[in-house]
Enzyme design. Structure first.
Site, PDB file in Angstrom:
ATOM      1  N   THR A  43       1.008  -1.346   0.075  1.00  8.77           N
ATOM      2  CA  THR A  43       0.093  -0.109  -0.023  1.00  8.77           C
ATOM      3  C   THR A  43       0.931   1.137   0.050  1.00  8.77           C
ATOM      4  O   THR A  43       0.472   2.319  -0.820  1.00  8.77           O
ATOM      5  CB  THR A  43      -1.069   0.111   1.252  1.00  8.77           C
ATOM      6  N   CYS A  44       2.159   1.215   0.716  1.00  2.59           N
ATOM      7  CA  CYS A  44       2.850   2.337   0.766  1.00  2.59           C
ATOM      8  C   CYS A  44       3.283   2.631  -0.617  1.00  2.59           C
ATOM      9  O   CYS A  44       3.669   3.776  -1.063  1.00  2.59           O
ATOM     10  CB  CYS A  44       3.876   2.344   1.887  1.00  2.59           C
ATOM     11  N   THR A  45       3.887   1.687  -1.301  1.00  2.00           N
ATOM     12  CA  THR A  45       4.218   1.732  -2.711  1.00  2.00           C
ATOM     13  C   THR A  45       3.245   2.244  -3.706  1.00  2.00           C
ATOM     14  O   THR A  45       3.775   3.076  -4.505  1.00  2.00           O
ATOM     15  CB  THR A  45       4.954   0.186  -3.080  1.00  2.00           C
TER      16      THR A  45
END
Length: 149
Positions: A43-45
């Site tokens: 999700t952060c990517t």
């Protein structure tokens, strides 16, 4: 948590290249500071890549970007290099910046309670005053959320 009307906290953080980034040097342009739980996670990517893919649009609107997580410099460097992000990532292992913004909070996942970074985006004007806080960040459309403000 920092809120609309608050001033950009004073901080110094270390970026992915080991260089010091001081908040005092970020005043004068609109600023987006986005906090994400962990480098190189799915999700952060998606969020960081969405901001990178839309960087020219954000820059055209006068924004500079700064990403922050509790990862170390080596992990931030790897994340930054892997995706060639056009903005700095702060390695905030001491949680100094994270605490000043108030995003280190109790979280719940699958019934487990723990402390962690709450994905949040803060937008500041040229004078370093917070104009918006996006608490419900949608990773796939993070740039659009910033631009719709």
């Amino acid at each position: 948590m920092l809120k609309v009307g608050d001033k950009l906290p004073e901080f110094e953080g270390t970026n992915q290249d080991g260089e010091t980034i001081a908040s005092s040097k970020l005043i004068g342009k609109k600023l987006v500071v986005f906090f994400y739980p962990q480098a190189n996670t799915p999700t952060c990517t998606v969020e960081a890549c969405n901001l990178s893919d839309n960087y020219s649009k954000l820059k055209k609107e006068g924004f500079q970007l700064l990403g922050v997580s509790g990862d170390g410099v080596k992990k931030q460097k790897n994340f930054h290099s892997k995706f060639a992000f056009p903005y700095n990532l702060i390695a905030d292992e001491s949680h100094d910046v994270i605490e000043k913004f108030g995003v280190w909070q109790e979280k719940k996942t699958f019934g487990k309670t723990y402390m962690g970074i709450v994905r949040t985006t803060f937008i500041f004007d040229e004078n370093g005053i917070c104009t918006r806080v996006i608490e419900k960040v949608t990773s796939k459309t993070a740039a659009d959320q910033i631009l719709e403000g």
